[in-house]
Design a protein around this motif. Structure first.
Motif, PDB file in Angstrom:
ATOM      1  N   LYS A 162       0.833  -1.198   0.000  1.00  0.00           N
ATOM      2  CA  LYS A 162       0.000   0.000   0.000  1.00  0.00           C
ATOM      3  C   LYS A 162       0.862   1.240   0.000  1.00  0.00           C
ATOM      4  CE  LYS A 162      -2.094   1.363   3.732  1.00  0.00           C
ATOM      5  NZ  LYS A 162      -2.970   1.424   4.927  1.00  0.00           N
ATOM      6  N   SER A 166      -3.531   4.742   1.378  1.00  0.00           N
ATOM      7  CA  SER A 166      -4.345   4.067   0.365  1.00  0.00           C
ATOM      8  C   SER A 166      -4.770   2.694   0.878  1.00  0.00           C
ATOM      9  CB  SER A 166      -3.559   3.906  -0.940  1.00  0.00           C
ATOM     10  OG  SER A 166      -2.611   2.852  -0.818  1.00  0.00           O
ATOM     11  N   ARG A 167      -5.660   2.056   0.152  1.00  0.00           N
ATOM     12  CA  ARG A 167      -5.981   0.674   0.481  1.00  0.00           C
ATOM     13  C   ARG A 167      -4.825  -0.199   0.004  1.00  0.00           C
ATOM     14  NH1 ARG A 167      -7.207  -2.391  -3.696  1.00  0.00           N
ATOM     15  NH2 ARG A 167      -7.755  -1.474  -5.709  1.00  0.00           N
ATOM     16  N   SER A 168      -4.784  -1.442   0.469  1.00  0.00           N
ATOM     17  CA  SER A 168      -3.690  -2.318   0.088  1.00  0.00           C
ATOM     18  C   SER A 168      -4.096  -3.253  -1.040  1.00  0.00           C
ATOM     19  CB  SER A 168      -3.217  -3.149   1.288  1.00  0.00           C
ATOM     20  OG  SER A 168      -4.241  -4.033   1.710  1.00  0.00           O
ATOM     21  N   PRO A 196      -1.431   0.890  -5.932  1.00  0.00           N
ATOM     22  CA  PRO A 196      -1.320  -0.502  -5.495  1.00  0.00           C
ATOM     23  C   PRO A 196      -1.746  -1.535  -6.533  1.00  0.00           C
ATOM     24  CG  PRO A 196      -2.103   0.826  -3.684  1.00  0.00           C
ATOM     25  CD  PRO A 196      -2.076   1.723  -4.887  1.00  0.00           C
TER      26      PRO A 196
END
Length: 244
Positions: A162, A166-168, A196
């Motif tokens: 990530k 941010s999201r992973s 990502p």
């Protein structure tokens, strides 16, 4: 690199000099501004802003294995951040009353690999020579964190990546060692600016680990059949991984 390490150590020194108990429970933004003001007593605001925004720190979260359940191994993780991100992360932990000693029993082992702006430029487009450079930085950083380097030679089925905030994305790395997987993820994410999902796609392509179908719908169906879709756990670093 030396400049980045100096700034990182400055953050740690500032944390030692400030009464952390006084900041516990306060708004993270207030804690952040307090830390930043203290940092800028040692570093000029102009210099801090330049270095903080243009530097890159890779935080590596080591895989975790429960000896009682060796099949239930948690994947390692990679977080890409800059020095300002690191300061904000420190502020959040202080605000929540966390410190290394309090959480020593529950924290997963981490180490950081810093890159200066000049280093990033020199890595772009350099392919295998850049990867060799990154491998040595990983080993050096791991050794400095007193991690047994043999841990880097273990097989790694997946890594979560990530960007800070941010999201992973979960990257399949089956058939590669942790060192090889970390090298590829760091190379793609640092030497090339990607989100990502793009990092996941590029890494899996380079390592030959991409799904045969490549279809998200197919993966979702597999999740429902195998029961992994609902069995996710969120780690302290904001990653998710399947428990099954």
């Amino acid at each position: 690199m030396a400049e980045n390490k100096k700034q990182e150590s400055t953050i740690e020194n500032i944390k030692k000099d400030i009464d952390l108990q006084e900041l516990k429970g306060q708004d993270p933004e207030i804690v952040y501004q307090t830390l930043k003001s203290a940092v800028q007593e040692e570093i000029t605001p102009e210099k801090w802003d330049k270095v903080a925004e243009n530097s890159t720190i890779i935080k590596v979260v080591m895989p975790e294995e429960n000896e009682a359940e060796p099949w239930n191994k948690k994947d390692g993780g990679v977080i890409k951040e800059n020095l300002d991100d690191a300061l904000r992360a420190a502020a959040n932990k202080i605000s929540q009353g966390e410190d290394k000693q309090q959480n020593a029993g529950s924290k997963r082992i981490k180490f950081t690999v810093p890159f200066g702006p000049g280093e990033l430029e020199s890595l772009k487009g350099q392919g295998e020579s850049a990867k060799n450079y990154i491998r040595e930085k990983i080993k050096s950083a791991a050794a400095s964190a007193q991690i047994d380097l043999s841990e880097l030679d273990r097989g790694q089925k997946g890594l979560n990546f990530k960007n800070m905030g941010s999201r992973s994305a979960s990257i399949k790395t089956t058939g590669h060692t942790l060192l090889e997987a970390l090298t590829e993820v760091i190379y793609v994410s640092v030497a090339q600016e990607m989100n990502p999902d793009q990092v996941k796609g590029a890494c899996e392509h380079n390592m030959g680990t991409a799904s045969n179908t490549g279809m998200q719908a197919g993966n979702m169906i597999d999740d429902m059949i195998n029961g992994t879709g609902d069995e996710v756990e969120k780690t302290q670093e904001g990653f998710t991984f399947t428990a099954g």
